[in-house]
Motif scaffolding. Structure first.
Motif, PDB file in Angstrom:
ATOM      1  N   VAL A  22       0.818  -1.221   0.000  1.00 26.88           N
ATOM      2  CA  VAL A  22       0.000   0.000   0.000  1.00 26.88           C
ATOM      3  C   VAL A  22       0.848   1.266   0.000  1.00 26.88           C
ATOM      4  CG1 VAL A  22      -2.030  -1.095   1.033  1.00 26.88           C
ATOM      5  CG2 VAL A  22      -0.423   0.113   2.500  1.00 26.88           C
ATOM      6  N   LYS A  23       2.063   1.179   0.542  1.00 25.01           N
ATOM      7  CA  LYS A  23       2.963   2.336   0.502  1.00 25.01           C
ATOM      8  C   LYS A  23       3.687   2.426  -0.841  1.00 25.01           C
ATOM      9  CE  LYS A  23       5.447   1.653   4.223  1.00 25.01           C
ATOM     10  NZ  LYS A  23       6.199   1.661   5.488  1.00 25.01           N
ATOM     11  N   GLN A  24       3.382   1.479  -1.710  1.00 20.08           N
ATOM     12  CA  GLN A  24       3.940   1.382  -3.058  1.00 20.08           C
ATOM     13  C   GLN A  24       5.457   1.246  -3.074  1.00 20.08           C
ATOM     14  OE1 GLN A  24       2.143   4.599  -5.337  1.00 20.08           O
ATOM     15  NE2 GLN A  24       0.492   3.213  -5.903  1.00 20.08           N
ATOM     16  N   GLU A  25       5.992   0.638  -2.026  1.00 22.98           N
ATOM     17  CA  GLU A  25       7.399   0.257  -2.058  1.00 22.98           C
ATOM     18  C   GLU A  25       7.552  -0.884  -3.061  1.00 22.98           C
ATOM     19  OE1 GLU A  25       9.104  -0.373   1.841  1.00 22.98           O
ATOM     20  OE2 GLU A  25       7.987   1.331   2.632  1.00 22.98           O
ATOM     21  N   TRP A  26       6.498  -1.683  -3.201  1.00 24.36           N
ATOM     22  CA  TRP A  26       6.392  -2.702  -4.237  1.00 24.36           C
ATOM     23  C   TRP A  26       5.181  -2.309  -5.066  1.00 24.36           C
ATOM     24  CZ3 TRP A  26       6.724  -7.229  -0.255  1.00 24.36           C
ATOM     25  CH2 TRP A  26       8.041  -7.350   0.185  1.00 24.36           C
ATOM     26  N   LYS A  27       5.371  -2.060  -6.326  1.00 28.42           N
ATOM     27  CA  LYS A  27       4.337  -1.515  -7.205  1.00 28.42           C
ATOM     28  C   LYS A  27       3.483  -2.619  -7.832  1.00 28.42           C
ATOM     29  CE  LYS A  27       6.506   2.770  -7.686  1.00 28.42           C
ATOM     30  NZ  LYS A  27       6.506   3.184  -6.346  1.00 28.42           N
ATOM     31  N   GLU A  28       2.316  -2.190  -8.309  1.00 28.76           N
ATOM     32  CA  GLU A  28       1.408  -3.125  -8.962  1.00 28.76           C
ATOM     33  C   GLU A  28       2.096  -3.798 -10.156  1.00 28.76           C
ATOM     34  OE1 GLU A  28      -1.016   0.185 -11.503  1.00 28.76           O
ATOM     35  OE2 GLU A  28      -1.236   0.150  -9.334  1.00 28.76           O
ATOM     36  N   ALA A  52       1.896 -16.620   4.576  1.00 26.92           N
ATOM     37  CA  ALA A  52       1.512 -15.226   4.347  1.00 26.92           C
ATOM     38  C   ALA A  52       1.228 -14.987   2.860  1.00 26.92           C
ATOM     39  CB  ALA A  52       2.597 -14.282   4.849  1.00 26.92           C
ATOM     40  N   TYR A  53       2.057 -15.541   1.987  1.00 27.99           N
ATOM     41  CA  TYR A  53       1.843 -15.398   0.541  1.00 27.99           C
ATOM     42  C   TYR A  53       0.524 -16.039   0.125  1.00 27.99           C
ATOM     43  CZ  TYR A  53       6.393 -13.460  -0.926  1.00 27.99           C
ATOM     44  OH  TYR A  53       7.468 -12.643  -1.157  1.00 27.99           O
ATOM     45  N   ARG A  54       0.224 -17.221   0.659  1.00 27.04           N
ATOM     46  CA  ARG A  54      -1.046 -17.882   0.332  1.00 27.04           C
ATOM     47  C   ARG A  54      -2.231 -17.012   0.734  1.00 27.04           C
ATOM     48  NH1 ARG A  54       1.315 -22.729   2.154  1.00 27.04           N
ATOM     49  NH2 ARG A  54       0.247 -22.512   4.141  1.00 27.04           N
ATOM     50  N   GLN A  55      -2.129 -16.365   1.915  1.00 27.46           N
ATOM     51  CA  GLN A  55      -3.210 -15.487   2.371  1.00 27.46           C
ATOM     52  C   GLN A  55      -3.363 -14.294   1.433  1.00 27.46           C
ATOM     53  OE1 GLN A  55      -5.404 -16.014   4.868  1.00 27.46           O
ATOM     54  NE2 GLN A  55      -6.446 -14.137   4.267  1.00 27.46           N
ATOM     55  N   LEU A  56      -2.241 -13.690   1.031  1.00 27.62           N
ATOM     56  CA  LEU A  56      -2.303 -12.568   0.090  1.00 27.62           C
ATOM     57  C   LEU A  56      -2.938 -12.999  -1.229  1.00 27.62           C
ATOM     58  CD1 LEU A  56       1.181 -10.859   0.553  1.00 27.62           C
ATOM     59  CD2 LEU A  56      -1.039  -9.947   1.249  1.00 27.62           C
ATOM     60  N   GLU A  57      -2.606 -14.197  -1.658  1.00 20.31           N
ATOM     61  CA  GLU A  57      -3.165 -14.694  -2.912  1.00 20.31           C
ATOM     62  C   GLU A  57      -4.669 -14.955  -2.772  1.00 20.31           C
ATOM     63  OE1 GLU A  57      -1.954 -17.639  -6.571  1.00 20.31           O
ATOM     64  OE2 GLU A  57      -0.787 -17.727  -4.721  1.00 20.31           O
ATOM     65  N   SER A  58      -5.070 -15.508  -1.638  1.00 21.22           N
ATOM     66  CA  SER A  58      -6.506 -15.770  -1.439  1.00 21.22           C
ATOM     67  C   SER A  58      -7.308 -14.469  -1.359  1.00 21.22           C
ATOM     68  CB  SER A  58      -6.735 -16.626  -0.190  1.00 21.22           C
ATOM     69  OG  SER A  58      -6.579 -15.873   0.990  1.00 21.22           O
ATOM     70  N   GLU A  59      -6.651 -13.381  -0.945  1.00 23.39           N
ATOM     71  CA  GLU A  59      -7.310 -12.074  -0.887  1.00 23.39           C
ATOM     72  C   GLU A  59      -7.243 -11.337  -2.228  1.00 23.39           C
ATOM     73  OE1 GLU A  59      -5.956  -9.701   2.446  1.00 23.39           O
ATOM     74  OE2 GLU A  59      -6.002 -11.430   3.788  1.00 23.39           O
ATOM     75  N   GLY A  60      -6.548 -11.928  -3.200  1.00 18.38           N
ATOM     76  CA  GLY A  60      -6.454 -11.314  -4.519  1.00 18.38           C
ATOM     77  C   GLY A  60      -5.444 -10.180  -4.608  1.00 18.38           C
ATOM     78  N   ILE A  61      -4.565 -10.089  -3.624  1.00 16.40           N
ATOM     79  CA  ILE A  61      -3.572  -9.008  -3.592  1.00 16.40           C
ATOM     80  C   ILE A  61      -2.344  -9.378  -4.417  1.00 16.40           C
ATOM     81  CG2 ILE A  61      -2.064  -7.661  -2.069  1.00 16.40           C
ATOM     82  CD1 ILE A  61      -4.307  -8.135   0.102  1.00 16.40           C
ATOM     83  N   ILE A  62      -2.025 -10.660  -4.451  1.00 20.03           N
ATOM     84  CA  ILE A  62      -0.943 -11.140  -5.303  1.00 20.03           C
ATOM     85  C   ILE A  62      -1.465 -12.322  -6.106  1.00 20.03           C
ATOM     86  CG2 ILE A  62       0.857 -10.342  -3.723  1.00 20.03           C
ATOM     87  CD1 ILE A  62       1.368 -13.306  -2.969  1.00 20.03           C
ATOM     88  N   TYR A  63      -0.718 -12.672  -7.142  1.00 18.27           N
ATOM     89  CA  TYR A  63      -1.037 -13.870  -7.915  1.00 18.27           C
ATOM     90  C   TYR A  63       0.272 -14.548  -8.276  1.00 18.27           C
ATOM     91  CZ  TYR A  63       0.148 -10.882 -11.910  1.00 18.27           C
ATOM     92  OH  TYR A  63       0.792 -10.042 -12.780  1.00 18.27           O
ATOM     93  N   ILE A  72       2.394  -8.729  -7.627  1.00 17.41           N
ATOM     94  CA  ILE A  72       1.357  -7.889  -7.034  1.00 17.41           C
ATOM     95  C   ILE A  72       0.285  -7.640  -8.081  1.00 17.41           C
ATOM     96  CG2 ILE A  72       0.883  -5.612  -6.027  1.00 17.41           C
ATOM     97  CD1 ILE A  72       3.901  -5.723  -5.098  1.00 17.41           C
ATOM     98  N   THR A  73      -0.954  -7.706  -7.658  1.00 18.19           N
ATOM     99  CA  THR A  73      -2.052  -7.472  -8.583  1.00 18.19           C
ATOM    100  C   THR A  73      -1.923  -6.110  -9.259  1.00 18.19           C
ATOM    101  OG1 THR A  73      -4.455  -7.434  -8.844  1.00 18.19           O
ATOM    102  CG2 THR A  73      -3.599  -6.498  -6.810  1.00 18.19           C
ATOM    103  N   GLU A  74      -2.469  -6.027 -10.447  1.00 17.57           N
ATOM    104  CA  GLU A  74      -2.512  -4.758 -11.166  1.00 17.57           C
ATOM    105  C   GLU A  74      -3.881  -4.108 -11.009  1.00 17.57           C
ATOM    106  OE1 GLU A  74      -0.837  -5.086 -15.130  1.00 17.57           O
ATOM    107  OE2 GLU A  74       0.503  -6.656 -14.396  1.00 17.57           O
ATOM    108  N   ASP A  75      -4.737  -4.719 -10.223  1.00 18.86           N
ATOM    109  CA  ASP A  75      -6.087  -4.216  -9.967  1.00 18.86           C
ATOM    110  C   ASP A  75      -6.010  -3.068  -8.963  1.00 18.86           C
ATOM    111  OD1 ASP A  75      -8.711  -3.749  -9.138  1.00 18.86           O
ATOM    112  OD2 ASP A  75      -9.237  -5.879  -9.070  1.00 18.86           O
ATOM    113  N   ARG A  76      -6.066  -1.851  -9.472  1.00 20.45           N
ATOM    114  CA  ARG A  76      -5.939  -0.674  -8.607  1.00 20.45           C
ATOM    115  C   ARG A  76      -7.073  -0.568  -7.598  1.00 20.45           C
ATOM    116  NH1 ARG A  76      -3.562   3.927 -12.725  1.00 20.45           N
ATOM    117  NH2 ARG A  76      -1.510   2.948 -12.892  1.00 20.45           N
ATOM    118  N   ASP A  77      -8.260  -0.997  -7.989  1.00 17.35           N
ATOM    119  CA  ASP A  77      -9.390  -0.975  -7.055  1.00 17.35           C
ATOM    120  C   ASP A  77      -9.122  -1.904  -5.872  1.00 17.35           C
ATOM    121  OD1 ASP A  77     -10.826   0.861  -8.591  1.00 17.35           O
ATOM    122  OD2 ASP A  77     -11.899  -0.717  -9.688  1.00 17.35           O
TER     123      ASP A  77
END
Length: 119
Positions: A22-28, A52-63, A72-77
């Motif tokens: 969210v701080k965009q240290e790692w970009k979409e 932790a990665y599996r949780q991020l993936e299940s939330e759609g934040i990473i793939y 990191i997802t490219e979904d800005r919404d």
């Protein structure tokens, strides 16, 4: 990273990763560090980072891209929603702590206004 013994390590890593995103240290669309790289950097078991990665993936934040890593997802919404959720969690914690010391809503708002003026 220093870990709090009262909170599961994978949850602390999850929060750490979300904050970086969210701080965009790692970009979409950017590739995440490998599980092994991050585990080594944080001095934790790779299984903990993987959780932790599996949780991020299940939330759609990473793939994941098979054989290529996690991105990191490219979904800005989705990323904006993550930022809002994190902000709500912070505000909720703040409000509870303020109420615990006996402040009401109007007193909290006054303190926030004073703080914002000083920033």
């Amino acid at each position: 990273m220093e870990f709090d013994t009262n909170v599961p390590v994978y949850l602390q890593i999850l929060t750490y990763l979300k904050e970086k995103i969210v701080k965009q240290e790692w970009k979409e669309g950017e590739k995440m560090p490998s599980v092994r790289e991050l585990a080594k950097a944080l001095k934790v078991n790779p299984n903990t980072v993987q959780r932790a990665y599996r949780q991020l993936e299940s939330e759609g934040i990473i793939y994941s891209k098979r054989g290529m890593g996690s991105y990191i997802t490219e979904d800005r919404d989705k990323l904006y929603q993550l930022k809002k959720e994190m902000a709500h969690d912070i505000v909720d914690d703040f409000a509870k702590r303020m109420m615990n010391i006996g402040l009401n809503k109007s007193e909290m708002l006054e303190i926030i206004k004073e703080y914002v003026k000083g920033v």
